[in-house]
Design a protein around this motif. Structure first.
Motif, PDB file in Angstrom:
ATOM      1  N   ALA A 155      37.012  49.135  28.001  1.00 46.27           N
ATOM      2  CA  ALA A 155      37.369  47.890  28.680  1.00 46.27           C
ATOM      3  C   ALA A 155      36.279  46.875  28.441  1.00 46.27           C
ATOM      4  O   ALA A 155      35.134  47.203  28.147  1.00 46.27           O
ATOM      5  CB  ALA A 155      37.543  48.141  30.182  1.00 46.27           C
ATOM      6  N   ARG A 201      46.155  41.462  29.761  1.00 45.42           N
ATOM      7  CA  ARG A 201      46.170  42.729  29.042  1.00 45.42           C
ATOM      8  C   ARG A 201      45.596  42.536  27.658  1.00 45.42           C
ATOM      9  O   ARG A 201      45.627  41.446  27.106  1.00 45.42           O
ATOM     10  CB  ARG A 201      47.607  43.247  28.913  1.00 45.42           C
ATOM     11  CG  ARG A 201      48.329  43.406  30.241  1.00 45.42           C
ATOM     12  CD  ARG A 201      49.646  44.104  30.028  1.00 45.42           C
ATOM     13  NE  ARG A 201      50.739  43.171  29.745  1.00 45.42           N
ATOM     14  CZ  ARG A 201      51.285  42.979  28.578  1.00 45.42           C
ATOM     15  NH1 ARG A 201      50.835  43.610  27.520  1.00 45.42           N
ATOM     16  NH2 ARG A 201      52.284  42.131  28.428  1.00 45.42           N
ATOM     17  N   GLU A 202      45.092  43.627  27.079  1.00 44.20           N
ATOM     18  CA  GLU A 202      44.655  43.571  25.696  1.00 44.20           C
ATOM     19  C   GLU A 202      45.883  43.496  24.798  1.00 44.20           C
ATOM     20  O   GLU A 202      46.951  43.979  25.123  1.00 44.20           O
ATOM     21  CB  GLU A 202      43.825  44.813  25.356  1.00 44.20           C
ATOM     22  CG  GLU A 202      42.515  44.894  26.151  1.00 44.20           C
ATOM     23  CD  GLU A 202      41.685  46.080  25.716  1.00 44.20           C
ATOM     24  OE1 GLU A 202      41.585  46.309  24.494  1.00 44.20           O
ATOM     25  OE2 GLU A 202      41.150  46.793  26.561  1.00 44.20           O
ATOM     26  N   ARG A 260      37.504  40.744  34.433  1.00 40.72           N
ATOM     27  CA  ARG A 260      36.982  41.935  33.750  1.00 40.72           C
ATOM     28  C   ARG A 260      37.736  42.236  32.462  1.00 40.72           C
ATOM     29  O   ARG A 260      37.253  42.985  31.613  1.00 40.72           O
ATOM     30  CB  ARG A 260      37.055  43.151  34.689  1.00 40.72           C
ATOM     31  CG  ARG A 260      36.068  43.074  35.844  1.00 40.72           C
ATOM     32  CD  ARG A 260      36.163  44.323  36.732  1.00 40.72           C
ATOM     33  NE  ARG A 260      35.219  44.263  37.822  1.00 40.72           N
ATOM     34  CZ  ARG A 260      33.939  44.625  37.725  1.00 40.72           C
ATOM     35  NH1 ARG A 260      33.483  45.084  36.577  1.00 40.72           N
ATOM     36  NH2 ARG A 260      33.142  44.530  38.752  1.00 40.72           N
ATOM     37  N   GLU A 261      38.938  41.681  32.328  1.00 44.73           N
ATOM     38  CA  GLU A 261      39.740  41.912  31.123  1.00 44.73           C
ATOM     39  C   GLU A 261      39.514  40.828  30.083  1.00 44.73           C
ATOM     40  O   GLU A 261      40.171  40.817  29.039  1.00 44.73           O
ATOM     41  CB  GLU A 261      41.226  41.957  31.500  1.00 44.73           C
ATOM     42  CG  GLU A 261      41.603  43.062  32.480  1.00 44.73           C
ATOM     43  CD  GLU A 261      41.515  44.439  31.849  1.00 44.73           C
ATOM     44  OE1 GLU A 261      41.578  44.514  30.611  1.00 44.73           O
ATOM     45  OE2 GLU A 261      41.377  45.424  32.587  1.00 44.73           O
ATOM     46  N   THR A 284      47.057  40.250  35.713  1.00 41.83           N
ATOM     47  CA  THR A 284      45.827  40.375  34.944  1.00 41.83           C
ATOM     48  C   THR A 284      46.113  40.221  33.473  1.00 41.83           C
ATOM     49  O   THR A 284      47.246  40.365  33.015  1.00 41.83           O
ATOM     50  CB  THR A 284      45.183  41.762  35.185  1.00 41.83           C
ATOM     51  OG1 THR A 284      46.091  42.780  34.773  1.00 41.83           O
ATOM     52  CG2 THR A 284      44.857  41.955  36.666  1.00 41.83           C
ATOM     53  N   ASP A 309      42.319  38.571  35.802  1.00 37.15           N
ATOM     54  CA  ASP A 309      41.241  39.520  36.041  1.00 37.15           C
ATOM     55  C   ASP A 309      40.136  39.225  35.037  1.00 37.15           C
ATOM     56  O   ASP A 309      40.286  39.455  33.835  1.00 37.15           O
ATOM     57  CB  ASP A 309      41.760  40.948  35.887  1.00 37.15           C
ATOM     58  CG  ASP A 309      40.712  41.986  36.292  1.00 37.15           C
ATOM     59  OD1 ASP A 309      39.543  41.592  36.505  1.00 37.15           O
ATOM     60  OD2 ASP A 309      41.058  43.175  36.401  1.00 37.15           O
TER      61      ASP A 309
END
Length: 476
Positions: free
Chosen positions: A167, A156-157, A193-194, A154, A191
């Motif tokens: 998020a 990452r920030e 959503r990220e 996924t 992902d």
């Protein structure tokens, strides 16, 4: 209680897998009846009005005009059996009900099951129900602080993101421009959503996913130990980094008719071992014959119709050229009838309408059908059936003022006759130099279906008919 049904972009036939929304014919809240056209779409072959199989009230539309959707993507939802009272008091409930089946359908999974990468949602249009949540806005990632993929694949920030920041998406479906983009993210372990989309209301575009993939690849190379060899294998679907465009560079998407033409020509060049032969012919007698026909009254006969009549007569003598190759079965498929395609240039690009059963038509019928199909091509109203199923193509590139060409065969056909401009030229006629109407004919053929002798015989017969139209009397 109204039942909310979802209408998806149907299979438009002829192998078409996607279509672009050109114009919506209904608004949210409109009442529609069964088989009423609700949207006009442009496929790779034609403009098509899509009828809705349900009657009721439109509760949502998915896709703004100009959006390209794959077959099976949601077009709209309809509340069947909804009354006027339902529309005034229960609009939000209808919208919520419309959203529910879509979340459960995509890939047979729910958002709680395997993540939003498997949820099929709307396409971020302003016409979507008010229930559609808005994505938190954020500045796009920059090369200095790219997104990185964790061990689970996924995104990452970056390190400078405040620890208390929420998020990107806390709940609800993730708006993605198309299921194709969602699949690209899923195949590469991203992902959604990220991610923060750069489209309207945070809509995630294909460019966003591709940028995330490139950024993750860059991060992986940067974090590699200094003593370790710097090797990196990019994800299978990730495009190679391109050289930045310079001033004045414009990128034009290969989609719609242009994209379909590109795909077909590429396939033709890849699969067909073609060869071309050509000959100059004295078309003076053909032009005199046409003038005499038109002087006799009745509908005017076109030169293209006469050439088409010559082609059908030639294919009757050389039927192996009215064929295609089944590569899977390693068989040559000879067609019983001649479905004659002809190249037509339009504002939307080059199209090849097909005259069905051209071998059964006379010059007058061919002229009328050419005129009808050409007008439909320019208006963009040709149906997929009128653009497919050809067995032989006649390409009159002389209308562009050129003499010769080596055209690419219209896959999956096996041959194409090209006709240059008919112009006055010096010509030896009956032993003397004279000015005659001369045309260059080129013939491109699939060398798998015949040898050069057959192709030469076909072209020579066509040239003989052009020079002496009376030769056709044998086949009338």
């Amino acid at each position: 209680m109204a039942q909310v049904l979802e209408f998806k972009l149907p299979d438009l036939g002829e192998g078409l897998t996607e279509a672009e929304i050109v114009r919506w014919l209904v608004e949210v809240g409109d009442v529609v009846v069964v088989d009423q056209p609700v949207v006009e779409v442009e496929t790779a072959k034609a403009m098509v009005e899509v009828p809705c199989p349900y009657g009721g009230v439109v509760t949502a539309r998915f896709g703004a005009e100009g959006t390209e959707l794959p077959v099976g993507a949601p077009l709209l939802t309809v509340a069947v059996g909804e009354t006027a009272a339902d529309r005034t008091g229960g609009g939000t409930d209808a919208a919520a009900a419309a959203d529910a089946p879509r979340s459960a359908e995509a890939d047979g999974r729910t958002a709680a099951g395997e993540g939003s990468g498997n949820v099929l949602v709307g396409y971020g249009t302003s016409e979507a129900p008010a229930r559609r949540r808005r994505v938190r806005r954020a500045e796009p990632a920059t090369p200095s602080a790219p997104a990185a993929r964790g061990v689970n694949g996924t995104v990452r920030e970056s390190a400078d993101t405040p620890s208390g920041a929420p998020a990107a998406v806390a709940d609800g479906p993730v708006p993605v421009i198309s299921p194709l983009v969602r699949r690209l993210a899923r195949q590469n372990g991203l992902d959604l959503r990220e991610m923060t989309g750069s489209g309207p209301d945070g809509l995630i575009l294909r460019a966003d996913v591709e940028y995330a993939l490139r950024a993750a690849a860059t991060q992986s190379r940067t974090e590699a130990p200094s003593g370790a060899p710097r090797t990196h294998t990019a994800p299978a679907s990730a495009p190679a980094a391109a050289v930045p465009d310079g001033p004045g560079v414009t990128r034009v998407p290969l989609k719609g008719i242009r994209g379909a033409v590109a795909d077909k020509l590429t396939r033709s060049r890849t699969e067909i071992p073609d060869a071309t032969c050509w000959v100059d012919a004295d078309a003076t007698e053909l032009m005199r014959t046409r003038a005499a026909m038109n002087a006799a009254g009745g509908p005017k006969i076109s030169v293209l119709a006469l050439l088409a009549r010559i082609c059908t007569a030639a294919l009757a003598r050389f039927p192996e050229l009215n064929s295609s190759v089944d590569t899977a079965a390693r068989e040559i498929v000879r067609h019983g009838g001649v479905h004659l395609g002809f190249a037509a240039q339009t504002d939307r690009g080059l199209v090849v309408p097909v005259v069905r059963d051209a071998h059964t038509r006379d010059a007058e019928s061919l002229t009328a059908e050419f005129a009808r199909l050409t007008e439909a091509a320019r208006a963009g109203t040709l149906t997929p059936a009128e653009l497919t199923g050809g067995t032989f193509t006649l390409n009159n590139y002389g209308v562009f003022g050129v003499d010769g060409s080596t055209p690419i065969i219209n896959h999956p056909e096996a041959a194409m006759l090209g006709v240059g401009r008919i112009v006055p030229k010096p010509w030896v006629h009956e032993g003397e130099l004279a000015v005659r109407q001369v045309v260059q004919l080129s013939f491109t053929f699939d060398h798998r279906v015949c040898d050069g002798g057959t192709a030469g015989g076909f072209l020579r017969y066509v040239a003989d008919c052009v020079e002496q139209p009376a030769v056709l009397l044998r086949t009338l």
